[in-house]
Design an enzyme around this catalytic site. Structure first.
Site, short mmCIF file in Angstrom:
data_model
loop_
_atom_site.label_atom_id
_atom_site.label_comp_id
_atom_site.label_asym_id
_atom_site.label_seq_id
_atom_site.Cartn_x
_atom_site.Cartn_y
_atom_site.Cartn_z
N TRP A 34 42.44 47.34 46.51
CA TRP A 34 41.14 46.66 46.51
C TRP A 34 40.50 46.75 47.90
CZ3 TRP A 34 39.33 42.58 49.46
CH2 TRP A 34 38.14 41.99 49.03
N HIS A 35 41.36 46.71 48.94
CA HIS A 35 40.84 46.72 50.30
C HIS A 35 40.23 48.06 50.70
CE1 HIS A 35 43.21 43.02 50.67
NE2 HIS A 35 42.36 42.72 51.62
N GLY A 36 40.67 49.12 50.09
CA GLY A 36 40.07 50.39 50.46
C GLY A 36 40.77 51.56 49.82
#
Lengths: 477, 315
Positions: free
Chosen positions: A325-327
């Site tokens: 989700w963060h990247g």
């Protein structure tokens, strides 16, 4: 528009003034103002992003209404999947398209064949991961009949785009925030002052702690082969405080600004670096995302109710998805997997909920055992942060390899004593204020001259240590 | 709401007072001397001022003639040192001024500085005219390319700088730009701190398109030739040396040479320590090196005649 920009310092008082001139009884007009202000706030980056958020709003609003009317499970499921596909489709396209293409090409190359697919020059819309999850929570809750679908489009629009938390959270649940748009908001002096205080603390975290730590973290991470192990450890330490100051600072500002408008947002950070084990850390770090994944992914997957295999599988899924989700980078996936590895032993030995109370509650100092536990937990998160910060997996491994050689015990080559003093001041303030919602909440009980002197000290520190204005890290997620 | 507004106003008032004290005590901003326009239309400083440079490490001084720096002990064999902020040199202590270094290299001569930030070439020539009453034997005028552009109304119209209208051949003397506002800004140190620190000034400037930066600046050679022609006809050039900043345009230097000026092109190649890291102005080291190059040039046996020109003219 950045919270730490001049534009925002002009924008906020104007919106605040207009909002309370309209008055709490004219809810619709206030909601129109919030929606308009939020679109201006968001469009400040790039007005083209507005079409995405508007489309997402229209889709979820319509699906919510349809879910309210349909009782047939199959139809409801189809409607839910349309919402999921549209929201995650946007997210997937803008955030992950190039990553998947690159990974596909890399794997074909690994097996000796060539694949020719072009990547796209895509600009990632700011905060897309945050508002996507927020709107998704609405349709899922309506689907699960935990929430009545709203018929107030403007209120829904204001909920999706609510400017204080639009671009970097906290990720609000529709069940918490949406109803607040349909009730009268009353101006409350105590709330407003508390909100302003939290904004001030958030700005201090961002401007003084995060931006200054970033300067040294960047120097050390970008030239890691030139430094010895102890300096690299310090680099990871600086990054740990950069990301904490940056993200929790943003959350504080978001929560504080919301309180000025009479809204209560969820707490997003609860002094995570004072955690005694990794499970406690994850109950205190980015709480709105952790609970989102817990409620909408982990529990539907079976949570920790099943057998050993299911527990392990679900733990890895939630942490890896959280990392992803963060990247769109393997570094985030490894960061997630590493945290899953940290967490699993506690889950499997049923020790994941032993530290649910406040550390050293009612005491000034922790016991040696608590100190050791906190130091260990902080150290293992530090290792994980190296993956989070590194440009690539190879960069992270090289960083750790250089860090854990004999030079780990040699003299530190970069020692910015002023910044370290500020970080120590920050840690001490957070420690003393750890029983509050945020570190300086309890200062309210002190006498006015002391309080104001402390606020002015924070302001002076902010102006004295303002570096180059830095974007908030989490905007890219 | 009323209580909140009253408390916020009170808090900001106290914060502003404390901030002002902090900025003054720590010398977070440089003191700025006040300017005036003399009877000849030259913008200079009000005499006998002093103040601290940013950080409080050293003081600057405005002498009794209204120019920054220390006056020479005598006006015998006087050489004028004229220029802009590089010569004004508030950022360095007095011992790092051009006059100090030149004096230590050329002890038989005395040096007097007449400088103000933003001085254009034509304004520097006007200053030399006014300084003739002190009977200097020579003048050194420090220049870069911009000083030529800023001298010509048709290229870069600026109301606060003395310029030449090359169409009508008339001098347009600079006017003080918002002196009242500037006085408030420089006196209210905290406001000046914010103004500088957060580039508030840029908020009021029209935005320039990025693409413009890619357009090559025209040479304006014709305009500069007209400027030099005017200078040749209206000022004495033979007793003046134009000291060009490193990397100045060779074509401008040639034009000036042909008008009778003696010229020096400073060389700072492969020497980054000439300028500050945060500012393009010269450090003490840069000033020392510049003064060395100038002294060497003036004292060189081939150039001995340069410093006698004025006496020749007078005879």
């Amino acid at each position: 528009m950045l919270f730490n920009s001049l534009e925002f310092f002009i924008f906020l008082p104007i919106v605040f003034g207009l909002y309370w001139v309209i008055g709490g009884k004219r809810i619709k007009s206030q909601n129109v103002l919030i929606a308009l202000a939020s679109y201006v706030f968001y469009g400040w980056w790039d007005w083209r992003f507005l079409s995405l958020i508007l489309f997402s709003t229209l889709v979820d609003y319509s699906i919510g209404l349809a879910l309210g009317k349909k009782e047939k499970l199959k139809t409801r499921k189809i409607l839910l999947w349309i919402s999921i596909c549209v929201n995650l489709g946007f997210l997937g396209f803008f955030k992950y398209y190039n990553f998947f293409i690159d990974s596909l090409i890399d794997s074909f190359t690994f097996f000796g064949s060539e694949l020719s697919i072009n990547t796209l020059n895509i600009i990632l819309p700011v905060g897309i991961s945050f508002y996507t999850f927020q709107t998704l929570s609405y349709t899922i809750d309506v689907y699960n009949k935990k929430l009545e679908p709203t018929k107030d489009f403007v209120g829904f629009m204001a909920f999706v785009s609510f400017f204080p938390q639009l671009v970097a959270g906290p990720i609000e649940r529709a069940t918490n925030l949406l109803p607040q748009f349909s009730i009268e908001r009353k101006f409350n002096y105590k709330n407003a002052v508390d909100g302003l205080r939290q904004v001030l603390w958030g700005l201090f975290k961002k401007i003084v702690i995060a931006d200054n730590c970033a300067k040294y973290a960047n120097i050390i991470f970008n030239n890691h082969t030139e430094y010895n192990g102890s300096t690299l450890l310090l680099g990871a330490f600086f990054f740990a405080f950069q990301i904490y100051g940056d993200f929790s600072g943003y959350s504080d500002i978001a929560i504080g600004v919301s309180r000025l408008f009479g809204f209560n947002l969820k707490r997003n950070f609860a002094f995570p670096y004072f955690s005694r084990d990794i499970a406690e850390f994850w109950r205190r770090w980015h709480i709105s995302l952790s609970t989102w994944f817990r409620d909408y992914l982990y529990i539907p997957l079976g949570g920790s109710r099943g057998g050993l295999k299911m527990k392990i599988r679900n733990t890895f899924i939630i942490f890896i998805v959280s990392g992803f989700w963060h990247g769109a980078n393997w570094t985030f996936i490894i960061w997630g997997a590493l945290n899953a590895l940290y967490f699993l032993p506690l889950l499997l030995t049923k020790k994941n909920r032993i530290n649910t109370n406040l550390v050293a509650e009612g005491k000034y100092f922790p016991t040696l055992k608590e100190l050791r536990q906190m130091a260990f937990t902080f150290f293992i998160t530090l290792i994980a942060w190296v993956f989070f910060r590194a440009d690539s997996v190879a960069h992270a491994f090289s960083y750790l390899y250089n860090m854990f050689d004999t030079s780990l015990f040699s003299e530190i080559e970069v020692l910015p004593s002023t910044i370290l003093t500020l970080v120590l001041f920050f840690i001490a303030t957070e420690w003393l204020g750890r029983s509050g919602q945020y570190a300086i909440e309890k200062i309210d009980f002190m006498k006015k001259p002391i309080r104001w002197a402390f606020y002015i000290l924070l302001i002076i520190l902010m102006f004295s240590f303002t570096g180059e204005e830095q974007q908030f890290i989490y905007f890219q997620f | 709401m009323r209580k909140l507004l009253i408390n916020i106003s009170l808090f900001f008032l106290i914060a502003i007072i404390i901030g002002e004290i902090v900025v003054r005590v720590t010398h977070a901003m440089s003191d700025i001397p006040q300017r005036t326009i003399d009877e000849h239309g030259i913008q200079k400083y009000i005499p006998n001022q002093e103040g601290y440079w940013k950080g409080g490490d050293h003081k600057w001084l405005i002498n009794k003639l209204g120019w920054p720096g220390v006056l020479p002990e005598s006006n015998k064999n006087l050489i004028m040192v004229i220029g802009d902020s590089f010569i004004e040199n508030f950022m360095n202590p007095n011992e790092c001024h051009q006059s100090a270094y030149l004096k230590s290299n050329m002890n038989d001569y005395n040096f007097m500085e007449a400088s103000r930030s933003g001085v254009s070439f034509i304004e520097a020539m006007e200053i030399t005219k006014q300084m003739d009453s002190l009977n200097p034997i020579h003048s050194l005028i420090y220049l870069d390319d911009d000083d030529f552009y800023e001298s010509i109304t048709q290229i870069k119209p600026m109301s606060d700088i003395t310029q030449l209208d090359i169409e009508t051949n008339t001098i347009k003397y600079g006017e003080m730009k918002s002196p009242g506002l500037k006085k408030i800004l420089y006196t209210w140190k905290l406001m000046y701190y914010f103004y500088n620190r957060f580039s508030l000034g840029s908020l009021f400037q029209p935005e320039t398109l990025n693409d413009n930066s890619k357009v090559k600046e025209p040479e304006f050679t014709t305009e500069v030739i007209k400027l030099i022609d005017y200078v040749k006809q209206n000022y004495v050039t033979i007793n003046k040396t134009l000291v060009f900043h490193p990397n100045s345009k060779k074509s401008f230097i040639e034009i000036c040479k042909s008008a009778g000026f003696n010229t020096i092109l400073l060389d700072s190649s492969n020497d980054d320590s000439w300028t500050f890291d945060y500012d393009s102005h010269w450090t003490c080291y840069g000033h020392k090196r510049a003064a060395e190059q100038i002294s060497n040039h003036l004292l060189n046996s081939n150039n001995q005649g340069i410093l006698n020109n004025f006496n020749i003219i007078k005879k």
